[in-house]
Design an enzyme around this catalytic site. Structure first.
Site, PDB file in Angstrom:
ATOM      1  N   GLY B  36     -37.415  -2.453  20.746  1.00 22.93           N
ATOM      2  CA  GLY B  36     -37.092  -3.249  21.870  1.00 22.93           C
ATOM      3  C   GLY B  36     -37.272  -2.364  23.089  1.00 22.93           C
ATOM      4  CG  LEU B  37     -38.127  -5.124  26.635  1.00 22.89           C
ATOM      5  CD1 LEU B  37     -37.303  -6.459  27.426  1.00 22.89           C
ATOM      6  CD2 LEU B  37     -39.466  -5.001  27.025  1.00 22.89           C
ATOM      7  CB  SER B  40     -33.183  -3.502  24.447  1.00 23.49           C
ATOM      8  OG  SER B  40     -33.717  -2.481  23.622  1.00 23.49           O
ATOM      9  N   GLY B  41     -30.584  -1.158  24.131  1.00 23.12           N
ATOM     10  CA  GLY B  41     -29.381  -0.590  23.438  1.00 23.12           C
ATOM     11  C   GLY B  41     -29.899   0.154  21.906  1.00 23.12           C
ATOM     12  CE  LYS B  42     -35.912   1.420  22.123  1.00 21.56           C
ATOM     13  NZ  LYS B  42     -35.464   1.041  23.629  1.00 21.56           N
ATOM     14  CB  SER B  43     -30.679   5.300  21.541  1.00 20.38           C
ATOM     15  OG  SER B  43     -30.814   6.852  21.051  1.00 20.38           O
ATOM     16  CB  SER B 110     -42.039   1.258  18.514  1.00 22.64           C
ATOM     17  OG  SER B 110     -41.070   0.649  18.438  1.00 22.64           O
TER      18      SER B 110
END
Lengths: 207, 207
Positions: B36-37, B40-43, B110
């Site tokens: 995601g951007l 965006s809250g991935k981690s 990614s």
């Protein structure tokens, strides 16, 4: 040394700490770095100890040519620079596994002291266990399960450690296993006892 | 594609099989690939699910900028080639973790489909779970916890995904979490339910 290129990275605390993981697991994540000549028994020894650890309820994983050279490091050959980068990446990955609470074995020739010391430096004291798989070159050459010594003698393999490339003995390994004097069970037992004595794994239950 | 350079490598069967590991662990090693951007809250999401899994007795590990960019990939910058190699290596390492029986999260932008699909291809069907962390660029830019969007707007960061570099949405992710519509607990719960339904982790005990 590899330069740090990316600069806009910050660190933050993971929500599950290493201490919590290890308390739950009841064993510690460490790197067991096995070094030695080709055919000295590194990979066989690693897999044997992995089996013993598994039976003791401890999760471990072996990084060796089989899963590294075909994948992560498939872009690397055997030039000095590529060998250096090969070991650098392996050291980083082993450290990640140990951080994740896994007992991580590496089974690579890793002929240079400097490279092994760099891998060691990534880990806290006591978290990196260097195992010298000591075996005479004559015995290694006689075993030669993959036919590599024979190929190197014929000149088909260049920069072959033990013939045309140097191997630097570890001056102070945590463990030295003499695979030309003791059998696999004895050498594996030596590593298991070390892990018990250092409190890395729980002692075996008395039967 | 990266060419295979080393040729004198043979494969041999590890003594502890994946099936044995997973039978003992009672959960499966998989890759949970969060894309995601920036912001965006991935981690955050990865660490939240890691916490829930830990409480469920499942070992997982988060690969993200914190532990990859400072270590394994510290030789790489943000050029297209370096981004490509960055994701290639992460894919390989995540696969190793899954092979070791760990639930491996990756939390990286990614941005390219091709790179993500290559990471997927290393794993057996069902072992790679792509999670699209969907959040509007406006919301990401407003959150901006590391001030990266602001820096990029000022032109201080080049090739910044969402502003000056593209992000390719996943066409068929296993899971889409809308982090601009649901809170962290809800998004994490969505992933946990998926893992239960697919039999990757055991169902929660009824209280």
């Amino acid at each position: 040394m590899t330069e740090q290129k990316a600069t806009n990275i910050t660190w933050h605390k993971p929500l599950v700490t290493r201490e919590e993981r290890e308390k739950k697991n009841r064993y510690k994540g460490v790197v067991i770095w096995i070094t030695g000549l080709p055919s000295s028994g590194k990979s066989t020894l690693a897999h044997e100890v992995e089996r013993l650890l598994f039976e003791r309820g401890c999760n471990s994983y072996v990084l060796d040519g089989d899963n590294i050279r075909h994948g992560l490091n498939k872009d690397l050959g055997f030039s000095p620079e590529d060998r250096n980068e090969n070991i650098r990446r392996i050291g980083e990955v082993a450290h990640l596994f140990a951080d994740a609470g896994v007992i991580a074995f590496t089974a690579f020739i890793s002929p240079y002291r400097e490279d092994r010391d760099r891998a060691r430096s990534l880990n806290e004291p006591g978290r990196f266990i260097e195992v010298f798989c000591k075996c005479s070159p004559g015995e290694c050459e006689q075993r030669d399960p993959k036919g590599l010594w024979a190929k190197a003698r014929k000149g088909e393999l260049k920069e072959f450690t033990g013939i045309s490339a140097p191997y630097e003995d570890p001056p102070e390994p945590e463990i030295t296993v003499e695979t030309d004097k003791y059998n696999l069970e004895e050498c594996a037992g030596q590593i298991m006892r070390y892990l018990e004595e250092k409190g890395i794994i729980p002692a075996a239950a008395v039967k």
